[in-house]
Scaffold this motif. Structure first.
Motif, short mmCIF file in Angstrom:
data_model
loop_
_atom_site.label_atom_id
_atom_site.label_comp_id
_atom_site.label_asym_id
_atom_site.label_seq_id
_atom_site.Cartn_x
_atom_site.Cartn_y
_atom_site.Cartn_z
N TRP A 308 -22.50 -5.89 -97.29
CA TRP A 308 -21.59 -5.14 -98.14
C TRP A 308 -20.61 -5.95 -98.97
N PHE A 325 -22.40 -13.51 -96.81
CA PHE A 325 -22.89 -12.26 -97.38
C PHE A 325 -23.91 -12.50 -98.48
N LEU C 98 -18.66 -8.98 -89.10
CA LEU C 98 -18.67 -9.42 -90.49
C LEU C 98 -17.32 -9.22 -91.17
N THR C 99 -16.55 -8.22 -90.75
CA THR C 99 -15.21 -8.08 -91.32
C THR C 99 -14.34 -9.23 -90.87
N PHE C 100 -14.39 -9.54 -89.56
CA PHE C 100 -13.59 -10.65 -89.09
C PHE C 100 -14.06 -12.00 -89.63
N ALA C 101 -15.35 -12.08 -90.01
CA ALA C 101 -15.84 -13.31 -90.63
C ALA C 101 -15.01 -13.64 -91.86
#
Lengths: 551, 237, 111
Positions: A308, A325, C98-101
């Motif tokens: 995302w 990403f 993935l947010t904390f990445a």
């Protein structure tokens, strides 16, 4: 108990007029129906109306963009137009379209069931959609929203003077419509397949709907809670996403795109399912690499959740996470490519019947590929820095969404129109419309790739004069495209009264939905089918039939 | 050469069989109660997975800010009455036990046993909500409700972030309480249905899925309690 | 080509399968949950440095797993149920990881 053979599918029902349409009369019998086919028709009317509304916003924008000056609309009004175009087209047209219309109608038929697992919840889905649509309409009439469909903070929470709360609430509600549809489909596919219908005998459309439903189920709740926090912040102003109070606007973007990227797979996976069905039917071949195509749907559903933040490369995320990403974004193209290769391999050395659905799907395969490949360009951080927030991105997503998803929806609508209505549409008018759509689409959106590359930013109502020629081309294309969309409205309606009556299987296709009358009876099948053949088993069917079909 | 037949070479399953003992709650698009039970249970699990993502989403936001503002988060947790939270946790766990026993009773066909356990579940759930209401009232009085009424200011630099903590506290516990209120309403309906004798060994699915929902709400609280009340350093001495 | 003589039914029974959990299991799980609650409160009163949070998370996870397995009967449920439960937490994990990445590597920026 008689055993029906596929020889018999050309039988004419003695009670030819007893079907789901004639089963019962009166508005309430439709508005309170629990029948999946009727609910699909309800959705068909709703999303067609919303598509026209979304198209209206686009038409006005394209007229504005004929000239470099912002002379038709003020910038504030233009902001509202692109916002509403996005919100209406994404939440109220693309997300429901194939699942809620074609999926609802066909899924139980394709698996030999009498209805979905939860018919009342299916009806609830439609009512949630309608409530949200009416709210949205009211907001549009009373001033609209100007934040962009992406609702970025803190503009949406703090500074915008438009109906942000109302629209996000409407989006919140329509999200639950989507969740419930996905939930219904998943349970139906798991628990209501006819005897003998193992997973590897399922049509690829069912696999596609299964993958789509997983995404709807798991992604949409995150959108719901994100919008809820947005609404809370808008009212209470505590700084959840406001940097002045310690909040992080990027947190909103992370959570918003956690849903909205998988959402694009909600829009494209069903389209790919339609493509598989149409390619198989009009080549009379089993899709090449059936297992690969089936699993690639699941792979897209899963990988789609991992990418995302490629929407946030320039927003301020760390370079290291951007690299992660970007890397992951390349992976998600692989299963899509697998599908394109397999459709192409199916078409190779096939006798291709160029009927209208096939024309749309051939267009789909080419345009989706262009759209997908330009997505890879955008996944490269270096290139994205230059073309993000330009018309390059606009062109990219319109290629996949319109050149891809909408064309596949049109293909599916035409392919299954005889089944849904019992009538054939006029083939030559339909082919003309398909060609107009293809030509108009490319003329509209290809120049936008060039515009974006040259630097024209998106979401602006005025632009530098050197961009005018390409913009005029784009608007000209949009006019052709509009005609291409209006034509089916006219002839499909016309066909309801004057179209040639279609038999149970006008295309000579293999699939359970073709083994019952057109339109189907209320209970779908007079007796529960027992499946003993593979998916797309055209060789066996052709042998059983012995001669050419009544196409 | 195989013939593609819609009937196959083996006899079709006898679809007439179950019509003889047609259960009043069998829905007609299902073949039999077994299929209906499996579909309903699977449907509830799918719904719970959406709830996991729903609560999980706001928990992700909570954790981002917890990592960014650990001091403010510890202060925020210190404002809570930890022993009330602990009592509420035990109360909710008891209600989960009674709910599980209600399901068990319905499986065994014990009509009044089911009713009593459902009533007990509702009773303990109501205690939980009552305590929660008391806590909210205290927060309001102490000026801890986020927004215009917020006036905690012991460490001015941290005040906006403590307010952010309270926002998450209210949103998380409020969302949880909303789910419990809905659960309580459903319990009332189920108590009535159980009392009417709708449930038994061949039709206990609805009680089971009510149980699944209730246990899920319990699990959310099992996480919320340490997250909102027990951040280290965050208890009154 | 498929075996034409096979008819595979999705469900081979007419009534739902009843598995009644013995009473003592429910009581044992309840007791474990209560003990876990006491433990987590106790652990929070001591300064265990960086371990406070992981310990609290661990205890909460154990409690949740007990509720899922025994109160929610997952231990006796179909493989599909297991898949749904595990997948939900996995997907949530993706959101967190993935947010904390992003958040945890922002300080690494040398620009």
């Amino acid at each position: 108990m008689s055993s029906l053979t596929l020889h018999d599918v050309r039988f004419v029902e003695p009670e030819a007029t007893r079907n789901y349409i004639t089963h019962d009369y009166g508005a309430l019998s439709w508005l309170l129906t629990k029948d999946h086919k009727r609910i699909a028709i309800l959705y068909l009317f709703s999303i067609t109306a919303l598509f026209i509304l979304g198209g209206f916003f686009a038409v006005v924008m394209r007229i504005e963009l004929l000239t470099p000056e912002g002379d038709l609309l003020t910038s504030d009004t233009y902001n509202k137009f692109f916002t509403l175009h996005g919100i209406v087209m994404i939440f109220f047209f693309l997300i429901p379209s194939i699942p809620a219309v074609l999926g609802n109608f066909l899924l139980p038929l394709m698996i030999g069931a009498k209805d979905l697992a939860f018919p009342k919840i299916n009806l609830l889905s439609w009512y949630l959609y309608m409530i949200a649509a009416v709210m949205g309409l009211y907001i549009i009439i009373t001033g609209g929203v100007d934040t962009g469909w992406t609702f970025y903070t803190p503009f949406s929470t703090q500074y915008s003077n438009t109906h942000v709360f109302g629209v996000t609430f409407a989006a919140f509600i329509v999200g639950f419509s989507s969740i419930l549809t996905g939930l219904n489909f998943l349970v139906t596919i798991h628990r209501m397949r006819a005897p003998g219908l193992t997973w590897y005998r399922l049509p690829l459309f069912v696999w596609a709907m299964y993958a789509t439903s997983i995404v709807q189920l798991l992604a949409t709740p995150v959108l719901a809670i994100t919008l809820a926090m947005l609404m809370f912040e808008r009212v209470v102003h505590v700084g959840i996403f406001d940097p002045a109070l310690g909040g992080d606007p990027l947190l909103f973007q992370h959570m918003f795109w956690f849903y909205s990227h998988p959402a694009v797979y909600i829009m494209i996976l069903p389209a790919m399912g339609v493509a598989s069905e149409v390619v198989a039917a009009f080549t009379r071949k089993k899709i090449f690499g059936y297992t690969f195509v089936a699993y690639s749907s699941l792979a897209i559903a899963f990988l789609g959740f991992l990418v995302w933040a490629h929407h946030m490369f320039v927003a301020g995320i760390s370079v290291y996470s951007a690299m992660i990403f970007s890397f992951l974004s390349y992976f998600v193209a692989v299963p899509s490519a697998i599908k394109v290769f397999n459709w192409t391999a199916t078409l190779y050395r096939a006798s291709v019947a160029l009927m209208t659905p096939m024309l749309y799907i051939l267009g789909f395969i080419g345009l989706f590929t262009i759209g997908g490949v330009t997505g890879l360009f955008l996944a490269a951080i270096g290139l994205d820095v230059h073309v993000t927030d330009t018309y390059f991105v606009v062109a990219h997503f319109h290629y996949v969404m319109v050149g891809g998803a909408v064309m596949a929806y049109m293909a599916g609508l035409h392919y299954w129109w005889p089944k849904i209505t019992g009538r054939m549409y006029p083939e030559w008018w339909a082919r003309l419309a398909a060609l107009l759509v293809f030509a108009g689409f490319n003329l509209t959106f290809f120049p936008q790739f060039v515009l974006g590359y040259l630097g024209m930013p998106r979401r602006y109502h005025a632009y530098a004069p050197e961009f005018q020629v390409l913009n005029v081309m784009s608007t000209a294309g949009a006019s052709v495209l509009a005609v291409g969309y209006v034509l089916p409205l006219v002839y499909l309606l016309w066909s309801l009264w004057y179209g040639r009556p279609a038999g149970p299987n006008p295309w000579g296709a293999v699939g359970l939905e073709w083994a019952t009358s057109s339109p189907p009876p209320m209970e779908n099948f007079h007796e529960t089918p027992v499946v003993t053949w593979d998916a797309y088993d055209y060789p066996a069917m052709m042998k059983a039939m012995g001669e050419t079909q009544n196409v | 050469m195989s013939d593609i037949t819609l009937g196959g070479n083996t006899p079709l399953p006898d679809v007439e069989e179950h019509h003889e003992h047609h259960h009043p709650f069998l829905q007609h698009h299902f073949e039999d109660l077994g299929q209906q039970h499996e579909a309903s249970t699977l449907g509830m699990w799918m719904f719970l997975s959406t709830e996991i993502l729903f609560f999980g989403g706001i928990l992700a936001a909570y954790w981002v800010y917890r990592v960014l503002y650990p001091e403010a988060w510890a202060i925020g947790a210190a404002q809570q009455i930890w022993w009330l939270g602990a009592i509420n946790t035990i109360v909710l766990i008891i209600s989960s036990l009674t709910m599980a026993l209600a399901v068990r009773n319905s499986q065994l066909g014990r009509r009044m046993g089911t009713v009593y356990m459902l009533i007990a579940t509702l009773f303990f759930g109501s205690i939980f909500l009552g305590v929660k209401g008391y806590e909210y009232m205290k927060h309001w009085q102490e000026g801890l409700f986020p927004g215009a009424a917020f006036h905690w200011n012991e460490v001015p630099a941290l005040a906006p972030k403590v307010q952010l903590f309270m926002t998450f506290y209210w949103c998380l516990t409020g969302l949880h309480a909303l789910h419990m209120i809905i659960g309580a309403g459903l319990l009332l309906w189920f108590i009535w249905r159980a009392w009417k004798g709708h449930f038994g060994p061949e039709y206990y699915g609805p009680v089971e899925i009510m149980g699944l929902y209730w246990h899920f709400v319990d699990i959310v609280w099992i996480f919320l309690f340490p997250f909102l009340y027990l951040i280290h350093g965050a208890h009154h001495g | 080509m498929a075996d034409v003589t096979t008819t595979e039914l999705d469900h081979s029974q007419h009534a739902p399968h009843v598995h009644v959990t013995p009473m003592w299991i429910y009581l044992a799980v309840f007791f474990a949950l209560a003990v876990g609650t006491v433990l987590t409160v106790a652990a929070s009163r001591f300064d265990l440095g960086v371990w406070n949070t992981p310990i609290a998370l661990f205890i909460a996870t154990v409690k949740a797993v007990l509720v899922i397995l025994y109160f929610m009967h997952v231990i006796h449920s179909t493989r599909l149920t297991w898949v749904v439960v595990i997948a939900s937490f996995l997907w949530l994990g993706v959101l967190f990881v993935l947010t904390f990445a992003d958040y945890l590597t922002r300080a690494w920026n040398i620009y």
